[in-house]
Design an enzyme around this catalytic site. Sequence first.
Site, PDB file in Angstrom:
ATOM      1  N   ARG A 207       0.134  -9.602  11.076  1.00 24.72           N
ATOM      2  CA  ARG A 207       1.421  -8.994  11.450  1.00 24.72           C
ATOM      3  C   ARG A 207       2.560  -9.982  11.227  1.00 24.72           C
ATOM      4  O   ARG A 207       3.725  -9.593  11.204  1.00 24.72           O
ATOM      5  CB  ARG A 207       1.436  -8.582  12.930  1.00 24.72           C
TER       6      ARG A 207
ATOM      7  N   LYS B 237       0.819  -1.216   0.000  1.00 30.13           N
ATOM      8  CA  LYS B 237       0.000   0.000   0.000  1.00 30.13           C
ATOM      9  C   LYS B 237       0.855   1.270   0.000  1.00 30.13           C
ATOM     10  O   LYS B 237       0.611   2.186  -0.783  1.00 30.13           O
ATOM     11  CB  LYS B 237      -0.914  -0.013   1.222  1.00 30.13           C
ATOM     12  N   THR B 238       1.867   1.320   0.871  1.00 29.65           N
ATOM     13  CA  THR B 238       2.697   2.526   0.978  1.00 29.65           C
ATOM     14  C   THR B 238       3.407   2.814  -0.337  1.00 29.65           C
ATOM     15  O   THR B 238       3.503   3.967  -0.771  1.00 29.65           O
ATOM     16  CB  THR B 238       3.730   2.368   2.112  1.00 29.65           C
TER      17      THR B 238
ATOM     18  N   GLN C 212      -9.306  -4.152   8.321  1.00 32.89           N
ATOM     19  CA  GLN C 212      -8.414  -3.675   9.374  1.00 32.89           C
ATOM     20  C   GLN C 212      -8.985  -2.454  10.092  1.00 32.89           C
ATOM     21  O   GLN C 212      -8.243  -1.669  10.682  1.00 32.89           O
ATOM     22  CB  GLN C 212      -7.036  -3.351   8.788  1.00 32.89           C
TER      23      GLN C 212
ATOM     24  N   ASP D 225      -4.893   8.128   3.488  1.00 28.15           N
ATOM     25  CA  ASP D 225      -4.433   6.783   3.877  1.00 28.15           C
ATOM     26  C   ASP D 225      -5.277   6.266   5.044  1.00 28.15           C
ATOM     27  O   ASP D 225      -5.810   7.058   5.827  1.00 28.15           O
ATOM     28  CB  ASP D 225      -2.959   6.857   4.279  1.00 28.15           C
ATOM     29  N   GLU D 226      -5.400   4.958   5.164  1.00 28.47           N
ATOM     30  CA  GLU D 226      -6.133   4.318   6.268  1.00 28.47           C
ATOM     31  C   GLU D 226      -7.540   4.904   6.398  1.00 28.47           C
ATOM     32  O   GLU D 226      -8.002   5.259   7.479  1.00 28.47           O
ATOM     33  CB  GLU D 226      -5.364   4.479   7.597  1.00 28.47           C
TER      34      GLU D 226
END
Length: 762
Positions: A607, A32-33, A254, A223-224
């Site tokens: 994670r 994503k980043t 998430q 973002d997010e």
Amino acid sequence: MDYLAGLNPQQRAAVENTDGPVMIVAGAGSGKTRVITYRVAHLIQKGVDPFNILVLTFTNKASKEMRERIEKVVGAEAKSIWMGTFHSVFAKILRVEAEKIGYPSNFTIYDTDDCKSLIRTILKEMQLDDKLYAANIVYNRISQAKNNLISVAEYVNNPTIQAEDIGNKRPLLGQIYETYAKRCYKAGAMDFDDLLFKTNVLLRKHPDVLNKYQHKFKYIMVDEYQDTNHSQYTIVKKLAAAHENLCVVGDDAQSIYAFRGANIQNILNVERDYPDLKVYKLEQNYRSTQNIVEVANSIIANNKNQLEKNVFSANEQGDKIKISRAFTDNEEGKLVAEAIVQERTGNGLNYTDFAILYRTNAQSRAMEEALRKLNVPYKIYGGLSFYQRKEIKDLIAYFRLTFNPADEEALKRIINYPRRGLGDTTLDKVSVAANEHGITMWEVICNPHQHLGGRIPNQLNDFAMMIRAFAAESNKLDAYETALYIAQHSGILKELHSDDSVEGRARYENIQELLNGIKEFAEREDIEDRSLAIFMQDVALLTNDDKDKDKDADTVSLMTIHSAKGLEFKNVFVVGLEENLFPSQMSLTSRTDLEEERRLFYVAITRAEKKLTLTYATSRYRWGTLTSCEPSRFINEISPKYLELDSIKQAKPSFSSGGFDTERKTWSQQRELQQKPASQQTAFKPKPTTSILPKAHVPTAGFTPSAASEFQNGMDVEHEKFGFGKIVQLEGKLPDVKATVFFQGLGNKQLLLKFAKLRIVK
């Protein structure tokens, strides 16, 4: 265009399609980043002015990483992008526009401690019970109101809100909110929620300002997006209305911050807001093994309310997921600590490759004790940060008062530190006079003879002169020189230097470290304004992940799952997988809450890069009583084909005489079968079920929970999951009555009646 060569087709499409409304659904570990940073770089390469690009993140760490990556592609132009957290970007705008809503441009930003201190002052003045009106409860209620854009007037005039407060025996919350808002305004201060709330007010009441920033920010990326609350959603929608070049990035799976006001509907309903929306799905997980990804998928598939996607991994199949069963929470800690030592030495790993994740902070105790016994270094994330240490907050309070003398929380903190004969009695007189005359405490201190009767301490005049001197020096000196001058002339450096204890030396060194940080800030060339006031704003807006120092130490990471979001580790242990703990007992009354708990479990699983271990205990201390525990339903939702069943520990017997013990025989038989030659493997026929946990109790037809007020000691009751039992003890007062109930085959369980679904058996 070389930077596009390394993208997969879905990532590349998301980067290249820059116009119009876009949603990028980014699964865990899907790069994503990289997509966000390359998308911004692509805009600049296409000729978009960096000053016209707005990128909103949730942490300074995320924006810093993105800016550095963009700079590698487009060079120094990346410095001109409007990029940062919601709070930092809109604090910057408010500094420019503050006077339009009646605030000074040098307004103070109150942190949580400042807010709660102010609330405690108000409670004391109103002579309210600080247990019923606990500062934390009041603060959260005000925060909730602001995040939903509910002003003081709307709060006190809303019959539903008032009925809630009366029902909770806190009818004066609206009055406290009103006083709190007035005090913040008088002090020239905004809390964190105000930075968004006041931005909404600014954009709503001043169309010219809205028009200015709508045309400034021609391209907006968020973002997010699944973590946005109503206040953030409203700002973004307003700013994007002119051009609609809005790109939101996130993963509904998430979304785990509902308790902070995050609204998952914001990402689920993007298409409703923008009918011509283009959707790009990043579904390849580059982080985790295939087994870990499949387990995560199998878990989240149980949620009904979600965006459709098919996350997959092209990495190796990987180890199966381990499940470790312990007798107690202390034994659980021992199992995890021993596994870390064994895995580290056996595979040449570092301690930083391991993380222990838990649902609640209290679970860290057993883990810490076990790690210490084996001399395993560890670090707890989410603990006291550098900028929350007393000596640091003391010196920063001096900085704050220097630039904003109306800041009453800063004033109260340091008016008598170091001691200068201005104790609580003097402070109370100043506070009363300020409230009576409707002025600030600073104005009283500057004109004590006019506002205070009786003998006026000379120290008040000395204090006022000192703060004025600091302000005068700040106009001549840079950030570091100003900070050093204040540290020396306030007496803080002398006070701490004279303390020869170990703690005293540590506090003195912390002050030196703060001054070093300011020195570094003052020498930066990538920012225009390097004043101490801007440094203080940066500190006030730090998010928890930005505050941790000594990140390079080789330690095992311990943290709540909420704190782990965005991180990754080679080996992850998710502990405490028990009913009423994970999922939390508080989440079992509604599907919405349970689905958020499942998303939290999904975040924990994803994670892990290489190995994942899930653990639970069959007994755990709660309210001082050793209580038997039932394995989490989330374990039951994982297909057995992904599990390493021989990791179940059987060193000690279970408390219960049935339930899980019966199922253990099946696992034991399965292991024995796996060890036999293939020709003999037809001898064992497993139970015709895919479940690896005992079946839940089937409630009586027409099951209806009884009211909490009806229960008495000795009553026979039925629980939806635990079956039939008897109340052996009732403690506390309504609505917080706690019942100890003995259930057949499960032993004693302690339940809060307002959450437990119990039926009295007639």
